[in-house]
Design a protein around this motif. Structure first.
Motif, PDB file in Angstrom:
ATOM      1  N   THR A  46      45.771  40.106  37.899  1.00 41.78           N
ATOM      2  CA  THR A  46      45.944  41.369  37.040  1.00 41.78           C
ATOM      3  C   THR A  46      46.037  42.305  38.536  1.00 41.78           C
ATOM      4  O   THR A  46      45.982  42.092  39.436  1.00 41.78           O
ATOM      5  CB  THR A  46      44.810  41.720  36.462  1.00 41.78           C
ATOM      6  OG1 THR A  46      43.593  41.823  37.213  1.00 41.78           O
ATOM      7  CG2 THR A  46      44.590  40.540  35.276  1.00 41.78           C
ATOM      8  N   LYS A  47      46.779  43.441  38.117  1.00 35.07           N
ATOM      9  CA  LYS A  47      46.897  44.565  38.953  1.00 35.07           C
ATOM     10  C   LYS A  47      45.654  45.079  39.667  1.00 35.07           C
ATOM     11  O   LYS A  47      45.786  45.235  40.781  1.00 35.07           O
ATOM     12  CB  LYS A  47      47.687  45.604  38.128  1.00 35.07           C
ATOM     13  CG  LYS A  47      49.141  45.818  37.702  1.00 35.07           C
ATOM     14  CD  LYS A  47      49.441  46.948  37.147  1.00 35.07           C
ATOM     15  CE  LYS A  47      50.540  46.578  36.178  1.00 35.07           C
ATOM     16  NZ  LYS A  47      50.950  48.013  35.427  1.00 35.07           N
ATOM     17  N   ASP A  48      44.649  45.096  39.013  1.00 34.94           N
ATOM     18  CA  ASP A  48      43.213  45.677  39.391  1.00 34.94           C
ATOM     19  C   ASP A  48      42.510  44.536  40.170  1.00 34.94           C
ATOM     20  O   ASP A  48      41.400  44.735  40.564  1.00 34.94           O
ATOM     21  CB  ASP A  48      42.570  46.222  38.179  1.00 34.94           C
ATOM     22  CG  ASP A  48      43.285  47.362  37.431  1.00 34.94           C
ATOM     23  OD1 ASP A  48      44.204  48.039  38.180  1.00 34.94           O
ATOM     24  OD2 ASP A  48      43.167  47.465  36.353  1.00 34.94           O
ATOM     25  N   GLN A  49      42.743  43.305  40.240  1.00 38.98           N
ATOM     26  CA  GLN A  49      42.276  42.323  40.846  1.00 38.98           C
ATOM     27  C   GLN A  49      42.308  42.147  42.338  1.00 38.98           C
ATOM     28  O   GLN A  49      43.464  42.082  42.619  1.00 38.98           O
ATOM     29  CB  GLN A  49      42.606  40.886  39.944  1.00 38.98           C
ATOM     30  CG  GLN A  49      41.616  39.865  40.196  1.00 38.98           C
ATOM     31  CD  GLN A  49      42.146  38.683  39.255  1.00 38.98           C
ATOM     32  OE1 GLN A  49      43.312  38.203  39.282  1.00 38.98           O
ATOM     33  NE2 GLN A  49      41.270  38.086  38.735  1.00 38.98           N
ATOM     34  N   LEU A  50      41.093  41.867  42.951  1.00 34.05           N
ATOM     35  CA  LEU A  50      41.074  41.869  44.351  1.00 34.05           C
ATOM     36  C   LEU A  50      41.667  40.020  44.547  1.00 34.05           C
ATOM     37  O   LEU A  50      41.361  39.499  43.763  1.00 34.05           O
ATOM     38  CB  LEU A  50      39.871  42.045  45.022  1.00 34.05           C
ATOM     39  CG  LEU A  50      39.363  43.510  44.943  1.00 34.05           C
ATOM     40  CD1 LEU A  50      37.952  43.441  45.364  1.00 34.05           C
ATOM     41  CD2 LEU A  50      40.364  44.424  45.905  1.00 34.05           C
ATOM     42  N   ASP A  53      38.708  37.860  44.271  1.00 33.27           N
ATOM     43  CA  ASP A  53      38.389  37.639  42.826  1.00 33.27           C
ATOM     44  C   ASP A  53      39.325  36.562  42.267  1.00 33.27           C
ATOM     45  O   ASP A  53      38.702  35.855  41.430  1.00 33.27           O
ATOM     46  CB  ASP A  53      38.315  38.876  42.193  1.00 33.27           C
ATOM     47  CG  ASP A  53      37.199  39.815  42.684  1.00 33.27           C
ATOM     48  OD1 ASP A  53      36.178  39.341  43.232  1.00 33.27           O
ATOM     49  OD2 ASP A  53      37.353  41.150  42.389  1.00 33.27           O
ATOM     50  N   GLN A  54      40.567  36.554  42.594  1.00 33.59           N
ATOM     51  CA  GLN A  54      41.550  35.782  42.163  1.00 33.59           C
ATOM     52  C   GLN A  54      41.218  34.298  42.706  1.00 33.59           C
ATOM     53  O   GLN A  54      41.398  33.330  41.887  1.00 33.59           O
ATOM     54  CB  GLN A  54      42.982  36.116  42.540  1.00 33.59           C
ATOM     55  CG  GLN A  54      43.929  35.180  42.016  1.00 33.59           C
ATOM     56  CD  GLN A  54      44.338  34.820  40.832  1.00 33.59           C
ATOM     57  OE1 GLN A  54      43.945  35.692  40.032  1.00 33.59           O
ATOM     58  NE2 GLN A  54      45.106  33.787  40.521  1.00 33.59           N
TER      59      GLN A  54
END
Length: 117
Positions: A46-50, A53-54
């Motif tokens: 997602t756009k907000d994901q680091l 985290d991915q």
């Protein structure tokens, strides 16, 4: 598939393996691609994901997939099929996923169904 037959050293693993086995890809009339899946749902970023985290979401799925690929490669060899590549994984495969993969590939590689799962 086309990239794997190209000339870029970073992406031509199939060309390299075929050539090492004495097969010139340009002399082949066709390639049959046999696949199965998807086995796991896609993990989209997602756009907000680091990225970190991915990777926490991606790594377990990647490891499970590598374990299944190794199991399939080893089973095909045990069943007497020539396999060009080596798959290295020390991860454990999921038995239910393996049974589904084995069943799917046995349709195209009948001897695979004759070996112990």
């Amino acid at each position: 598939m086309g990239q794997h037959l190209g000339f870029s050293k970073a992406a031509n693993s199939l060309r390299r393996l075929l050539t090492e086995a004495g097969v010139e890809p340009e002399t082949c009339g066709q390639f049959d691609l046999i696949s199965y899946g998807p086995i796991f749902p896609e993990i989209g970023m997602t756009k907000d994901q680091l990225r970190a985290d991915q990777m926490l979401l991606h790594t377990p799925v990647r490891d499970q997939m590598a374990a299944l690929e190794k199991k399939l490669r080893d089973a095909l060899v045990a069943a007497g099929y020539p396999v060009l590549n080596m798959v290295h994984s020390k991860k454990q495969f999921d038995a239910a996923h393996w049974n589904a993969v084995r069943t799917a590939f046995t349709e195209h590689f009948p001897s695979l169904g004759r070996i112990d799962p």
